[in-house]
Design a protein around this motif. Structure first.
Motif, mmCIF file in Angstrom:
data_model
loop_
_atom_site.group_PDB
_atom_site.id
_atom_site.type_symbol
_atom_site.label_atom_id
_atom_site.label_comp_id
_atom_site.label_asym_id
_atom_site.label_seq_id
_atom_site.Cartn_x
_atom_site.Cartn_y
_atom_site.Cartn_z
ATOM 1 N N GLY A 193 0.810 -1.213 0.000
ATOM 2 C CA GLY A 193 0.000 0.000 0.000
ATOM 3 C C GLY A 193 0.844 1.264 0.000
ATOM 4 N N PHE A 194 0.171 2.397 0.100
ATOM 5 C CA PHE A 194 0.817 3.712 0.021
ATOM 6 C C PHE A 194 0.917 4.316 1.414
ATOM 7 C CE2 PHE A 194 1.347 8.164 -0.815
ATOM 8 C CZ PHE A 194 2.041 8.231 -2.018
ATOM 9 N N HIS A 195 2.113 4.717 1.796
ATOM 10 C CA HIS A 195 2.351 5.313 3.112
ATOM 11 C C HIS A 195 3.098 6.635 2.934
ATOM 12 C CE1 HIS A 195 1.370 1.532 5.315
ATOM 13 N NE2 HIS A 195 1.780 0.997 4.174
ATOM 14 N N THR A 196 2.728 7.616 3.715
ATOM 15 C CA THR A 196 3.372 8.925 3.651
ATOM 16 C C THR A 196 4.146 9.184 4.944
ATOM 17 O OG1 THR A 196 1.645 9.823 2.213
ATOM 18 C CG2 THR A 196 3.034 11.407 3.378
ATOM 19 N N ILE A 197 5.393 9.593 4.802
ATOM 20 C CA ILE A 197 6.217 9.991 5.942
ATOM 21 C C ILE A 197 6.467 11.490 5.834
ATOM 22 C CG2 ILE A 197 8.464 9.781 7.077
ATOM 23 C CD1 ILE A 197 8.602 6.907 6.078
ATOM 24 N N THR A 198 5.995 12.242 6.805
ATOM 25 C CA THR A 198 6.241 13.675 6.841
ATOM 26 C C THR A 198 7.507 13.923 7.663
ATOM 27 O OG1 THR A 198 3.870 14.161 6.680
ATOM 28 C CG2 THR A 198 5.320 15.933 7.454
ATOM 29 N N LEU A 252 4.925 -1.937 -1.719
ATOM 30 C CA LEU A 252 4.997 -1.002 -0.609
ATOM 31 C C LEU A 252 5.565 0.315 -1.128
ATOM 32 C CD1 LEU A 252 4.825 -0.258 2.369
ATOM 33 C CD2 LEU A 252 7.034 -1.379 2.726
ATOM 34 N N VAL A 253 4.712 1.328 -1.190
ATOM 35 C CA VAL A 253 5.102 2.623 -1.735
ATOM 36 C C VAL A 253 5.173 3.622 -0.581
ATOM 37 C CG1 VAL A 253 4.539 4.447 -3.377
ATOM 38 C CG2 VAL A 253 3.895 2.080 -3.884
ATOM 39 N N VAL A 254 6.306 4.289 -0.457
ATOM 40 C CA VAL A 254 6.517 5.246 0.627
ATOM 41 C C VAL A 254 6.830 6.608 0.023
ATOM 42 C CG1 VAL A 254 7.942 5.885 2.608
ATOM 43 C CG2 VAL A 254 7.303 3.497 2.256
ATOM 44 N N ALA A 255 6.041 7.591 0.404
ATOM 45 C CA ALA A 255 6.269 8.971 -0.047
ATOM 46 C C ALA A 255 6.896 9.769 1.084
ATOM 47 C CB ALA A 255 4.952 9.606 -0.482
ATOM 48 N N LEU A 256 7.980 10.460 0.776
ATOM 49 C CA LEU A 256 8.649 11.334 1.738
ATOM 50 C C LEU A 256 8.289 12.780 1.415
ATOM 51 C CD1 LEU A 256 12.166 9.635 1.675
ATOM 52 C CD2 LEU A 256 10.467 9.456 3.486
#
Length: 262
Positions: A193-198, A252-256
């Motif tokens: 899934g898509f996860h965002t890390i701020t 596994l998609v991670v957006a920074l």
């Protein structure tokens, strides 16, 4: 600034390796080669004729080192000139051996002493039976492929099990049957899934444990040009990197992202 190196494990068992020099430094390299099963040649020409592709040069005379290093390279060998990192095609790390797990700690030739003391600290926390887990995972390759035919799904499932606190946490001692019990009694699919890390700062130490774990397991990394290199270095080296969410990204998609105004 020294260019980064590509860490590799080179199998030399049964193969010729050149070791030149007569002092303790040369003897240390000889022991290193023999420990890995290599056949030591102390004559440059004979070693090259035998097909050697690695050469250690450890003369006391810097000019003799430079000369033999040049001749070895001309003969097709990669060269390590002891205590002269600028003249090395490769360097030798400090090793932690949990057969078949081999952990190398290197500093690019900057400080062998530093590499040694990092190794000594790691030795204290790595279970002696780490190799048992590695052998069990090797033996279970067929069962793992049958359970997760897709390689990416298989890797994510193993990431879940091998992560901190997971069923196969490598920092915990395991017996020969640990992997079998995991497969038979509760192996789960890995995270996707898509996860965002701020990001809160440019310091990777400010990542939470969960954020660091997601970053290290990501199949795809979405990161703009403003994301600090130190943060990106915590991601898998082979993870796909894109500048923006293209849609249709799998795994596994991670957006920074940086906070607005940050």
């Amino acid at each position: 600034m020294k260019l980064p190196a590509l860490p590799l494990f080179h199998r030399i068992a049964g193969h010729p390796v050149i070791v030149l020099g007569a002092g303790e430094a040369a003897m240390a390299k000889r022991r290193l080669v023999e420990r890995a099963g290599g056949i030591v040649y102390d004559d440059l020409a004979q070693g090259l004729d035998a097909g050697a592709r690695l050469a250690f040069v450890a003369h006391d005379d810097p000019q003799a080192c430079a000369g033999d290093a040049a001749r070895a390279r001309a003969g097709g060998a990669l060269v390590n000139v002891v205590d002269q990192p600028a003249q090395c095609d490769f360097t030798t790390p400090s090793l932690i051996d949990r057969n078949p797990v081999l952990i190398a700690v290197g500093t690019g030739g900057a400080s062998a002493g530093l590499a040694k003391h990092v190794r000594l600290r790691l030795e204290r926390v790595l279970p002696q039976g780490l190799g048992t887990l590695a052998r069990a995972l090797f033996a279970a390759r067929g069962a793992l492929r049958a359970r997760w035919p897709d390689a990416a799904e298989r890797r994510r499932a193993l990431d879940h099990a091998l992560g901190e606190g997971g069923a196969l946490d490598p920092m915990v001692a395991h017996d020969d049957e640990a992997v079998t019990r995991w497969l038979e009694g509760g192996a789960r699919d890995g995270e996707s899934g898509f996860h965002t890390i701020t990001l809160r700062s440019e310091d990777p130490e400010d990542l939470t444990l969960r954020e660091a774990r997601l970053l290290g397991m990501a199949d795809v990394l979405v990161a703009g040009a403003d994301v600090p290199p130190a943060i990106l270095a915590r991601a898998r080296a082979d993870a796909r990197r894109v500048r923006e969410n293209e849609g249709g990204l799998e795994g596994l998609v991670v957006a920074l992202v940086r906070p607005e105004g940050g």
